[in-house]
Motif scaffolding. Structure first.
Motif, PDB file in Angstrom:
ATOM      1  N   VAL A  42       7.800   3.743   9.266  1.00  0.00           N
ATOM      2  CA  VAL A  42       7.126   2.452   9.120  1.00  0.00           C
ATOM      3  C   VAL A  42       6.118   2.265  10.244  1.00  0.00           C
ATOM      4  O   VAL A  42       4.982   1.858  10.024  1.00  0.00           O
ATOM      5  CB  VAL A  42       8.153   1.290   9.121  1.00  0.00           C
ATOM      6  CG1 VAL A  42       7.450  -0.055   9.147  1.00  0.00           C
ATOM      7  CG2 VAL A  42       9.074   1.394   7.919  1.00  0.00           C
ATOM      8  N   ARG A  50       3.243   1.456   5.907  1.00  0.00           N
ATOM      9  CA  ARG A  50       2.932   0.609   4.753  1.00  0.00           C
ATOM     10  C   ARG A  50       1.523   0.887   4.236  1.00  0.00           C
ATOM     11  O   ARG A  50       1.297   1.043   3.040  1.00  0.00           O
ATOM     12  CB  ARG A  50       3.102  -0.866   5.144  1.00  0.00           C
ATOM     13  CG  ARG A  50       2.853  -1.846   4.025  1.00  0.00           C
ATOM     14  CD  ARG A  50       3.784  -1.562   2.871  1.00  0.00           C
ATOM     15  NE  ARG A  50       3.631  -2.535   1.844  1.00  0.00           N
ATOM     16  CZ  ARG A  50       4.597  -2.949   1.072  1.00  0.00           C
ATOM     17  NH1 ARG A  50       5.793  -2.463   1.219  1.00  0.00           N
ATOM     18  NH2 ARG A  50       4.374  -3.822   0.150  1.00  0.00           N
ATOM     19  N   PHE A  67      10.665   5.215   3.186  1.00  0.00           N
ATOM     20  CA  PHE A  67      10.350   4.799   4.546  1.00  0.00           C
ATOM     21  C   PHE A  67      11.534   5.068   5.459  1.00  0.00           C
ATOM     22  O   PHE A  67      12.684   5.018   5.025  1.00  0.00           O
ATOM     23  CB  PHE A  67      10.074   3.288   4.594  1.00  0.00           C
ATOM     24  CG  PHE A  67       8.802   2.869   3.911  1.00  0.00           C
ATOM     25  CD1 PHE A  67       7.573   2.997   4.545  1.00  0.00           C
ATOM     26  CD2 PHE A  67       8.840   2.331   2.640  1.00  0.00           C
ATOM     27  CE1 PHE A  67       6.408   2.599   3.917  1.00  0.00           C
ATOM     28  CE2 PHE A  67       7.680   1.915   2.002  1.00  0.00           C
ATOM     29  CZ  PHE A  67       6.464   2.048   2.640  1.00  0.00           C
TER      30      PHE A  67
END
Length: 108
Positions: A42, A50, A67
């Protein structure tokens, strides 16, 4: 952690393409046709996970995203970094946890 993950996935029989940055990952995604899962942290410098996932999904809408992060799931969701229902593997994780999560995604 990246080296541990890539070595572990290779040991499990997966073909792994490793990238040192989000931009490098996108170049690989553009060049390789048979990528099934993007496994990304992340928090990364320059391009967070993202943003990488969003750019990858623009290129490949059916790509599965996994993730990983050292933050707790609730902290990430409440800070708006990830939406509920995303595929998340919290750090630190074991080889068996990684294997289970990747196999689960591969079956979908």
């Amino acid at each position: 952690m990246r080296r541990y993950s890539t070595d572990a996935l290779r040991d499990l029989g997966y073909r792994v393409l490793e990238a040192e940055s989000g931009e490098a990952a996108l170049k690989i995604i553009d060049a390789e046709q048979d990528i099934a899962i993007l496994f990304t942290d992340v928090v990364m410098p320059e391009m967070n996970g993202r943003r990488l996932a969003e750019a990858a999904l623009e290129r490949r809408p059916t790509l599965k995203i996994l993730f990983t992060t050292g933050y707790t799931r609730n902290a990430i969701v409440h800070n708006g970094m990830l939406d509920p229902g995303v595929n998340l593997l919290s750090k630190p994780f074991s080889l068996s946890e990684l294997a289970k999560k990747v196999a689960e995604l591969a079956r979908r």
